[in-house]
Design a protein around this motif. Structure first.
Motif, PDB file in Angstrom:
ATOM      1  N   TRP A 260      -4.286   2.477  -3.613  1.00 34.76           N
ATOM      2  CA  TRP A 260      -3.516   1.954  -2.484  1.00 34.76           C
ATOM      3  C   TRP A 260      -3.969   0.558  -2.091  1.00 34.76           C
ATOM      4  CZ3 TRP A 260      -5.730   0.431   2.035  1.00 34.76           C
ATOM      5  CH2 TRP A 260      -7.037   0.863   2.271  1.00 34.76           C
ATOM      6  N   TYR A 261      -5.295   0.312  -2.165  1.00 32.13           N
ATOM      7  CA  TYR A 261      -5.788  -1.016  -1.772  1.00 32.13           C
ATOM      8  C   TYR A 261      -5.400  -2.090  -2.792  1.00 32.13           C
ATOM      9  CZ  TYR A 261      -9.658   0.448  -4.810  1.00 32.13           C
ATOM     10  OH  TYR A 261     -10.409   0.909  -5.857  1.00 32.13           O
TER      11      TYR A 261
ATOM     12  N   ALA B 193      -2.094  -3.023  -1.614  1.00 33.82           N
ATOM     13  CA  ALA B 193      -2.238  -3.816  -0.391  1.00 33.82           C
ATOM     14  C   ALA B 193      -2.643  -5.249  -0.708  1.00 33.82           C
ATOM     15  CB  ALA B 193      -3.260  -3.166   0.535  1.00 33.82           C
TER      16      ALA B 193
ATOM     17  N   ALA C 163       0.832  -1.202   0.000  1.00 37.66           N
ATOM     18  CA  ALA C 163       0.000   0.000   0.000  1.00 37.66           C
ATOM     19  C   ALA C 163       0.869   1.255   0.000  1.00 37.66           C
ATOM     20  CB  ALA C 163      -0.926  -0.012   1.217  1.00 37.66           C
TER      21      ALA C 163
END
Length: 120
Positions: free
Chosen positions: A83-84, A87, A70
């Motif tokens: 960002w996810y 992640a 992330a």
């Protein structure tokens, strides 16, 4: 040629006069033999402590690498990935890394224990 017992045959039947200590000793010997083969050749590890260690290690590795993914995604806008997404990719990579790293550690640890005569 010696008359060695066949490990693949059924165990001999015990008489009622034999104690349960003899039976538990035989069980302990069989467990040690299974652990030796499963740790050094091939087999399923049935030790609860090893499985709990591997679960915890894999969970922590998944969490750490997911956070790193992330952060890396946020630091590199040229990737054009939320960002996810970083992640999720990091979490999957951490899970794979955690399983392999903990498995390799346990393999080396158990071989060293067997070499020293500890077949628990």
């Amino acid at each position: 040629m010696k008359n060695e017992p066949n490990i693949f045959s059924d165990p001999p039947e015990e008489s009622e006069s034999q104690t349960s200590a003899g039976s538990s000793n035989r069980h302990s010997e069989l467990k040690e033999a299974y652990n030796l083969v499963s740790d050094t050749v091939v087999g399923v590890n049935v030790r609860k402590s090893d499985n709990v260690f591997q679960m915890k290690f894999t969970f922590v590795a998944t969490l750490i690498v997911a956070i790193m993914g992330a952060v890396a995604t946020g630091a590199n806008p040229s990737w054009q990935l939320p960002w996810y997404g970083g992640a999720l990719i990091g979490g999957f990579a951490g899970m794979v890394l955690g399983v392999f790293a903990s498995g390799i550690f346990l393999m080396i640890y158990r071989v060293i224990r067997h070499v020293h005569g500890h077949h628990d």
